[in-house]
Design a protein around this motif. Sequence first.
Motif, mmCIF file in Angstrom:
data_model
loop_
_atom_site.group_PDB
_atom_site.id
_atom_site.type_symbol
_atom_site.label_atom_id
_atom_site.label_comp_id
_atom_site.label_asym_id
_atom_site.label_seq_id
_atom_site.Cartn_x
_atom_site.Cartn_y
_atom_site.Cartn_z
ATOM 1 N N TYR A 21 0.838 -1.200 0.000
ATOM 2 C CA TYR A 21 0.000 0.000 0.000
ATOM 3 C C TYR A 21 0.872 1.249 0.000
ATOM 4 O O TYR A 21 1.855 1.323 0.736
ATOM 5 N N GLY A 22 0.496 2.225 -0.831
ATOM 6 C CA GLY A 22 1.043 3.558 -0.686
ATOM 7 C C GLY A 22 0.155 4.256 0.325
ATOM 8 O O GLY A 22 -1.010 4.498 0.059
ATOM 9 N N ARG A 23 0.697 4.524 1.507
ATOM 10 C CA ARG A 23 -0.160 5.064 2.577
ATOM 11 C C ARG A 23 -0.070 6.577 2.671
ATOM 12 O O ARG A 23 0.978 7.160 2.368
ATOM 13 N N PHE A 24 -1.161 7.196 3.135
ATOM 14 C CA PHE A 24 -1.143 8.623 3.445
ATOM 15 C C PHE A 24 -0.390 8.822 4.762
ATOM 16 O O PHE A 24 -0.504 7.990 5.664
ATOM 17 N N PRO A 25 0.344 9.919 4.884
ATOM 18 C CA PRO A 25 1.142 10.144 6.103
ATOM 19 C C PRO A 25 0.274 10.599 7.276
ATOM 20 O O PRO A 25 0.385 11.716 7.759
ATOM 21 N N VAL A 26 -0.589 9.734 7.723
ATOM 22 C CA VAL A 26 -1.442 10.059 8.853
ATOM 23 C C VAL A 26 -1.592 8.804 9.709
ATOM 24 O O VAL A 26 -1.633 7.693 9.173
ATOM 25 N N VAL A 27 -1.634 8.981 11.015
ATOM 26 C CA VAL A 27 -1.816 7.869 11.941
ATOM 27 C C VAL A 27 -3.189 8.031 12.584
ATOM 28 O O VAL A 27 -3.419 8.968 13.353
ATOM 29 N N LEU A 28 -4.106 7.149 12.233
ATOM 30 C CA LEU A 28 -5.471 7.245 12.769
ATOM 31 C C LEU A 28 -5.563 6.454 14.064
ATOM 32 O O LEU A 28 -5.091 5.322 14.147
ATOM 33 N N THR A 29 -6.148 7.059 15.062
ATOM 34 C CA THR A 29 -6.146 6.417 16.376
ATOM 35 C C THR A 29 -7.524 6.082 16.899
ATOM 36 O O THR A 29 -7.674 5.161 17.695
ATOM 37 N N ARG A 30 -8.553 6.840 16.501
ATOM 38 C CA ARG A 30 -9.890 6.457 16.956
ATOM 39 C C ARG A 30 -10.952 7.037 16.039
ATOM 40 O O ARG A 30 -10.664 7.910 15.212
ATOM 41 N N GLY A 31 -12.164 6.518 16.184
ATOM 42 C CA GLY A 31 -13.270 6.993 15.368
ATOM 43 C C GLY A 31 -14.543 7.069 16.172
ATOM 44 O O GLY A 31 -14.668 6.445 17.233
ATOM 45 N N GLN A 32 -15.483 7.841 15.655
ATOM 46 C CA GLN A 32 -16.780 7.997 16.308
ATOM 47 C C GLN A 32 -17.767 8.343 15.206
ATOM 48 O O GLN A 32 -17.642 9.395 14.590
ATOM 49 N N GLY A 33 -18.702 7.446 14.925
ATOM 50 C CA GLY A 33 -19.668 7.728 13.854
ATOM 51 C C GLY A 33 -18.960 7.908 12.524
ATOM 52 O O GLY A 33 -18.227 7.032 12.068
ATOM 53 N N CYS A 34 -19.155 9.077 11.895
ATOM 54 C CA CYS A 34 -18.533 9.350 10.594
ATOM 55 C C CYS A 34 -17.241 10.138 10.735
ATOM 56 O O CYS A 34 -16.747 10.706 9.756
ATOM 57 N N THR A 35 -16.702 10.222 11.951
ATOM 58 C CA THR A 35 -15.494 11.023 12.178
ATOM 59 C C THR A 35 -14.335 10.129 12.622
ATOM 60 O O THR A 35 -14.520 9.232 13.446
ATOM 61 N N LEU A 36 -13.166 10.397 12.038
ATOM 62 C CA LEU A 36 -11.939 9.722 12.463
ATOM 63 C C LEU A 36 -10.996 10.769 13.034
ATOM 64 O O LEU A 36 -11.026 11.938 12.624
#
Length: 399
Positions: free
Chosen positions: A18-33
């Motif tokens: 995968y070519g990944r975006f430079p972001v580290v996602l840590t949590r989500g809620q509904g439609c928000t990450l």
Amino acid sequence: MTDNELMERADRVIATTYGRFPVVLTRGQGCTLYDSNGKAFTDFVAGIAVCNLGHAHPAIAEAIADQARQLVHVSNLYYTVPQVALAEWLVEHAFADRVFFCNSGAEANEAAIKLARKYFKDRGEPGRYRIITMRGSFHGRTMATLSATGQEKIHKGFEPLVDGFDIVPFNDLDAIRQAVTDQTCAVMLEPIQGEGGVQCPGPGFLEKLRAFCDEQGLLLIFDEVQTGMGRTGKLFAYEHFGMTPDIMTLAKALANGLPMGAMLAMEAVAASFTPGSHASTFGGTPLVSAAALRVVQILEKEGVLKHCEHIGHYFKERLLALKSKHAVIREVRGLGLLLGLDLDCEGPPIVKSCMARGFLINCTQEHILRFIPPLIVQKEQIDALIACLDRIFQEMAAE
Ligand SMILES: *Cc1c(COP(=O)(O)O)cnc(C)c1O
């Protein structure tokens, strides 16, 4: 640890598929990450049409936790309650009589391909094994499913392909007619091509294809891995077209993010899978089945499909209004919340701009923006994305 340190660690040890975006996602809620710095993104990707009920849904989290405390896994040599209940629900709500559970879309399609071949072997027609598939399709990354996939870039480097797939243009019944030989056993397609760029069937195409398959004695296999589980505003996309397939595959949204696939078939066809002919260690394990069961209960009780239909219509209208303002938009396509913008320019820079402004969107085939948010997305979130795209297209025109 900084994001950069984490990305460096990842780049050392994770396969570079995968070519990944430079972001580290840590949590989500509904439609928000949220990323590691607390920056919020409105999610119009949903894990690629997976998290249909959004992130961290409390009732699904509870179902997973409850089941995890009770029983996570036993072999399919034994019966479990959640798997039976889920299969019953699917059989009650789809055209089919039986369900085979697995863990991904590719596996569900492998099962469909194997079942179609076995069905004709069992009928004493061993020479009928070839499956007609569509150009631009996507069926997975295993050897059989990538061979079925109608995209050269997916084949490249993995030849020789698995024999037995004849690829024809999508939406062209004459091409299908010409491709049929006495070796053909089935036609397999997505009712709406997702990875192929949100390509919709032409008026009457699927209905005519159903009639043609009946006339020729061919099985019709629908890959609803992306279109299924409410994505198009109906539980399954085939419901829009007043017809049913003989075999259908599901995965992506089935368990809202836990890995689960399923292949559904009519009894006459499903009967060709007998003990020993196909299997999956993890398929339909109590944990994922309990999650999926809660997903379908929510889909039913909370009016999610109606909402998807209405909000999808609204979203499409807003995209059409955007098209009338910006010549770079060639076409708006899709159904429900599987929507695409076909552009006259490169898509990836727009995905990047959206991300910088707090929106995750997806691009497929280099120039088609794909919008596949959770089905619970709200009008305000769509309005905000449209305003963001409007500004981006304005800035591009001014350059
Ligand atoms: C994503 C997808 C697949 C493959 O699913 P995996 O779970 O990645 O194996 C197959 N068919 C369609 C239509 C898909 O969208």
